[in-house]
Design an enzyme around this catalytic site. Structure first.
Site, PDB file in Angstrom:
ATOM      1  N   LYS A   1       0.876  -1.213   0.043  1.00 15.11           N
ATOM      2  CA  LYS A   1      -0.027  -0.173  -0.010  1.00 15.11           C
ATOM      3  C   LYS A   1       0.872   1.286  -0.034  1.00 15.11           C
ATOM      4  CE  LYS A   1      -0.126  -0.195   5.061  1.00 15.11           C
ATOM      5  NZ  LYS A   1      -1.070  -0.842   6.346  1.00 15.11           N
TER       6      LYS A   1
ATOM      7  N   MET B   1      11.871  24.640   0.338  1.00 19.12           N
ATOM      8  CA  MET B   1      10.786  23.984  -0.509  1.00 19.12           C
ATOM      9  C   MET B   1      11.698  22.866  -1.339  1.00 19.12           C
ATOM     10  SD  MET B   1       7.783  25.073  -2.801  1.00 19.12           S
ATOM     11  CE  MET B   1       6.798  25.690  -1.537  1.00 19.12           C
TER      12      MET B   1
ATOM     13  N   TYR C   1      16.494  30.709   4.783  1.00 21.82           N
ATOM     14  CA  TYR C   1      15.490  31.633   5.183  1.00 21.82           C
ATOM     15  C   TYR C   1      15.416  31.617   6.774  1.00 21.82           C
ATOM     16  CZ  TYR C   1      12.691  31.044   0.754  1.00 21.82           C
ATOM     17  OH  TYR C   1      12.475  31.144  -0.520  1.00 21.82           O
TER      18      TYR C   1
HETATM   19  C1  LIG Z   1      -0.406  -1.683   6.787  1.00 21.67           C
HETATM   20  C2  LIG Z   1      -0.907  -2.963   7.194  1.00 21.67           C
HETATM   21  C3  LIG Z   1      -0.126  -4.473   7.493  1.00 21.67           C
HETATM   22  C4  LIG Z   1       1.435  -4.466   7.408  1.00 21.67           C
HETATM   23  O1  LIG Z   1       2.058  -3.908   8.734  1.00 21.67           O
HETATM   24  P1  LIG Z   1       3.515  -3.752   8.779  1.00 21.67           P
HETATM   25  O2  LIG Z   1       3.694  -3.442  10.212  1.00 21.67           O
HETATM   26  O3  LIG Z   1       3.950  -2.704   7.838  1.00 21.67           O
HETATM   27  O4  LIG Z   1       4.022  -5.309   8.593  1.00 21.67           O
HETATM   28  C5  LIG Z   1      -0.954  -5.608   7.601  1.00 21.67           C
HETATM   29  N1  LIG Z   1      -2.109  -5.447   8.054  1.00 21.67           N
HETATM   30  C6  LIG Z   1      -2.824  -4.118   7.884  1.00 21.67           C
HETATM   31  C7  LIG Z   1      -4.380  -4.415   8.132  1.00 21.67           C
HETATM   32  C8  LIG Z   1      -2.295  -3.127   7.416  1.00 21.67           C
HETATM   33  O5  LIG Z   1      -2.980  -2.055   7.560  1.00 21.67           O
END
Ligand SMILES: *Cc1c(COP(=O)(O)O)cnc(C)c1O
Length: 370
Positions: free
Chosen positions: A34, A305, A257
């Protein structure tokens, strides 16, 4: 083109996944990609993880699953939260595996499906973010089993504190096991069970069940410093740039800055073309460091930036010299944990926030990615 990029070592990802597969034994490894693979790039990471032995992938959003399908990734892709009902069509069309915690969403999937769609029911055992409550699960399982357009593909939960609270984690496991027992007592054939994120998978063998959902670990990062110290996890990411300008400034000059602080002595100052628009937090201005010439160097003033200024002291520096903002150079390293400590956050957020303006360069098979 600006000489600043995120370098991702795909061999390290494959290596990390292999180690984790060995560690968890019979459990399948689902690589969590993700948020653009935690900032590393979802498609290349997914391919590297599959090459290392992961058998499944997981994403947070339907659109993230679609990106993987568009890249011709064919295996199972679990969507970790129940999406809006309107996403049902895309889920079915792109053969994504949805998480389900309401009968309404199950019905939305069923209404579109023509072949049975595997769904994974999520139980809220104490994280209290999303999921069906334990008492709601038997009815929801009944809804899925009674529907010819749905298949019960999995039952799962998620830990809130796997990296630092064994008592609460075990309580969550007990709640999950209790749900499982109740279903078993009704004669229900159980689907794939899964509960563990990286910390859960590495710290609690009893949490591995049929599959572990590993994000952080595949990127070579640890959920806490003491998690699985015996595993040679290798951080896959470096943030690299090159010096774009150099100056020799007298003591007392206040670069950048806000003119926040004076140079303690006459110094070489290097300008580096990365900034907060790239995810280099402005809050690193005071104590942040980068590596130039294999040594940590303090920033000479505020992160802007698009650029930072680095105090080189008396060490000469040239335009084009390599700057490592995150990662290793020679014998030194600046880790995501170093940043996290300075910023009051966690390594997860550090890598996720590196922005799309930094191109990703991938190293594989020992090449240098250029
Ligand atoms: C992001 C996530 C994971 C992975 O978690 P890690 O700590 O990065 O291994 C597993 N299960 C769910 C539901 C998640 O949202």
């Amino acid at each position: 083109m600006r000489p600043s990029w995120v370098e991702v070592d795909l061999d390290a990802i494959t290596h990390n996944v292999r180690l984790i597969c060995d560690e968890v034994g019979a459990a399948e490894v689902c690589a969590v990609v993700k948020a653009d693979g935690y900032g590393h790039g979802d498609v290349p990471v997914a391919e590297a993880a599959l090459a290392g032995g992961a058998t499944r992938l997981a994403v947070a959003l339907v659109e993230e699953g679609v990106r993987l399908r568009d890249a011709a990734i064919a295996g199972p892709i679990l969507v970790l939260s129940q999406p809006p009902n309107e996403d049902a069509e895309t889920i079915v069309a792109r053969r994504l595996t949805p998480t389900v915690y309401t009968a309404e969403f199950a019905a939305a999937i069923s209404a579109i499906a023509s072949d049975p769609v595997p769904v994974h029911i999520k139980v809220d055992t104490g994280m209290h973010r999303v999921g069906a409550l334990p008492d709601e699960v038997p009815d929801l399982v009944g809804v899925v089993l009674a529907d010819p357009n749905l298949e019960l593909g999995g039952l799962w939960t998620h830990f809130a504190v796997a990296e630092d609270d064994a008592e609460y984690t075990k309580r969550q496991l007990d709640v999950f096991d209790d749900v499982v027992e109740r279903l078993r007592a009704k004669g229900i054939v159980l689907p794939m069970l899964h509960t563990a994120n990286t910390a859960g998978a590495l710290l609690y063998p009893e949490a591995r069940h049929d599959m572990v959902r590993v994000g952080l670990g595949i990127y070579g990062l640890r959920p806490a410093p003491d998690v699985a110290g015996h595993l040679d996890l290798r951080p896959a990411m470096r943030v690299v740039s090159q010096v774009s300008m150099t100056q020799r400034l007298p003591a007392g000059e206040r670069p950048s800055y806000g003119r926040r602080r004076p140079l303690p002595a006459e110094s070489f100052v290097a300008t580096v073309p990365v900034g907060y628009a790239d995810g280099i937090s402005r809050r690193l201005s005071e104590r942040g460091r980068v590596l130039i010439g294999d040594k940590p160097r303090e920033l000479a003033g505020t992160v802007t930036m698009d650029q930072i200024v680095v105090d080189m002291g008396d060490d000469a520096v040239e335009v084009g010299d390599e700057v490592v903002v995150l990662g290793a150079q020679g014998g030194s390293a600046i880790t995501a944990e170093d940043w996290a400590d300075l910023l009051g956050t966690i390594n997860y957020e550090v890598v996720c926030r590196l922005g799309p303006r930094l191109p990703r360069r991938y190293l594989r098979g020992g090449d240098d990615g250029r």
